[in-house]
Write an enzyme that holds these catalytic residues in place. Structure first.
Site, PDB file in Angstrom:
ATOM      1  N   ASP A 168      -4.186   2.564  -5.114  1.00  0.00           N
ATOM      2  CA  ASP A 168      -2.762   2.604  -4.774  1.00  0.00           C
ATOM      3  C   ASP A 168      -2.342   1.369  -3.992  1.00  0.00           C
ATOM      4  OD1 ASP A 168      -3.984   3.155  -2.347  1.00  0.00           O
ATOM      5  OD2 ASP A 168      -2.695   4.850  -1.860  1.00  0.00           O
ATOM      6  N   ASP A 189       0.858  -1.180   0.000  1.00  0.00           N
ATOM      7  CA  ASP A 189       0.000   0.000   0.000  1.00  0.00           C
ATOM      8  C   ASP A 189       0.897   1.234   0.000  1.00  0.00           C
ATOM      9  OD1 ASP A 189      -2.878   1.101   0.536  1.00  0.00           O
ATOM     10  OD2 ASP A 189      -1.565   2.200   1.895  1.00  0.00           O
ATOM     11  N   ASP A 205      -0.567   9.722 -11.487  1.00  0.00           N
ATOM     12  CA  ASP A 205      -0.534   8.663 -12.504  1.00  0.00           C
ATOM     13  C   ASP A 205       0.902   8.257 -12.815  1.00  0.00           C
ATOM     14  OD1 ASP A 205      -3.291   8.791 -12.615  1.00  0.00           O
ATOM     15  OD2 ASP A 205      -3.375   9.719 -14.601  1.00  0.00           O
TER      16      ASP A 205
END
Length: 178
Positions: A96, A53, A70
Site C-alpha cells: 500500500d 502510504d 484490491d
C-alpha cells in the site's frame, strides 16, 4: 510477428507493470528514476518525488475483504492518474505504498499537484466507505541524490515523519546536500 515474439513482448510488458493496479512496478520505477536523475543533472531542472502510504488500509482488507482492498488500490491509482500529467509516473512500490515521480517540477508546482491529488484520493475513499487516509512525503530535488534508491529513502523518511505526527498529512521538503 510470431507467437513467440508476441509472448516475449507481453512478458516484458508484464515485468514492468503492477499486475493488480496497472501502475509501474518497483523495477520500472527505479529504471526511470535513474534516467530522471541523469536528465536532471544534465539540464539542471528540479524534479519532485511524492511518497504515499495508505493509512488504515489493513482495516479495509480485514473488515471488507481482499476484493475491497484490491478495488481500493485500483481506485488509488486511477485517482492519481487523473490528477497528474502524462509525463509523470505513478508506481506501486509495495502493498500500500506508492510513489509519484514528477519530472521538471518545482516545490510550488508539486504543491498544486499533490494537494489536488490528496483531495481526490480522500474523496474517492469516502465515496466508497473506506476509512483510508494518506501520509505523504514530498521532496523536491534541486540538488540530486546519487541514486534512485537514495532518493526514495529521503522521501520515505519524510513520509514516516508524517506517520509519526498523526497521519493524513503532507510534508514538503527541498533536498540539498549538506
Amino acid at each position: 510477428q510470431s507467437e513467440l515474439e508476441k509472448n516475449l513482448h507481453m512478458e516484458k510488458k508484464l515485468a514492468r507493470k503492477d499486475m493488480l493496479t496497472g501502475a509501474a512496478n518497483r523495477r520500472l520505477f527505479f529504471e526511470l528514476a535513474e534516467v530522471e536523475i541523469r536528465r536532471s543533472r544534465r539540464y539542471k531542472h528540479p524534479f519532485t518525488l511524492a511518497y504515499i502510504d495508505l493509512d488504515n488500509f489493513k482495516k479495509v482488507n480485514d473488515t471488507q475483504g481482499h476484493n475491497a482492498g484490491d478495488n481500493g488500490l485500483k481506485v488509488v491509482v486511477e485517482t492519481i492518474r487523473k490528477n497528474i500529467r502524462e509525463i509523470d509516473l505513478i508506481s506501486r512500490l509495495s502493498g500500500d505504498e506508492f510513489v509519484i515521480l514528477l519530472p521538471e517540477t518545482s516545490l510550488d508546482q508539486a504543491k498544486v499537484v499533490v494537494e489536488r491529488t490528496q483531495k481526490g484520493l480522500l474523496f474517492a475513499m469516502q465515496k466508497n466507505g473506506w476509512p483510508v487516509t494518506f501520509s505523504i512525503g514530498v521532496v523536491t530535488f534541486e540538488e540530486l541524490p546519487s541514486t534512485a534508491d537514495e532518493m526514495v529513502k529521503i522521501a520515505d523518511n519524510l513520509m514516516y515523519d508524517v506517520k509519526k505526527s498523526g497521519k493524513n498529512m503532507v510534508k514538503y521538503d527541498v533536498y540539498q546536500k549538506d
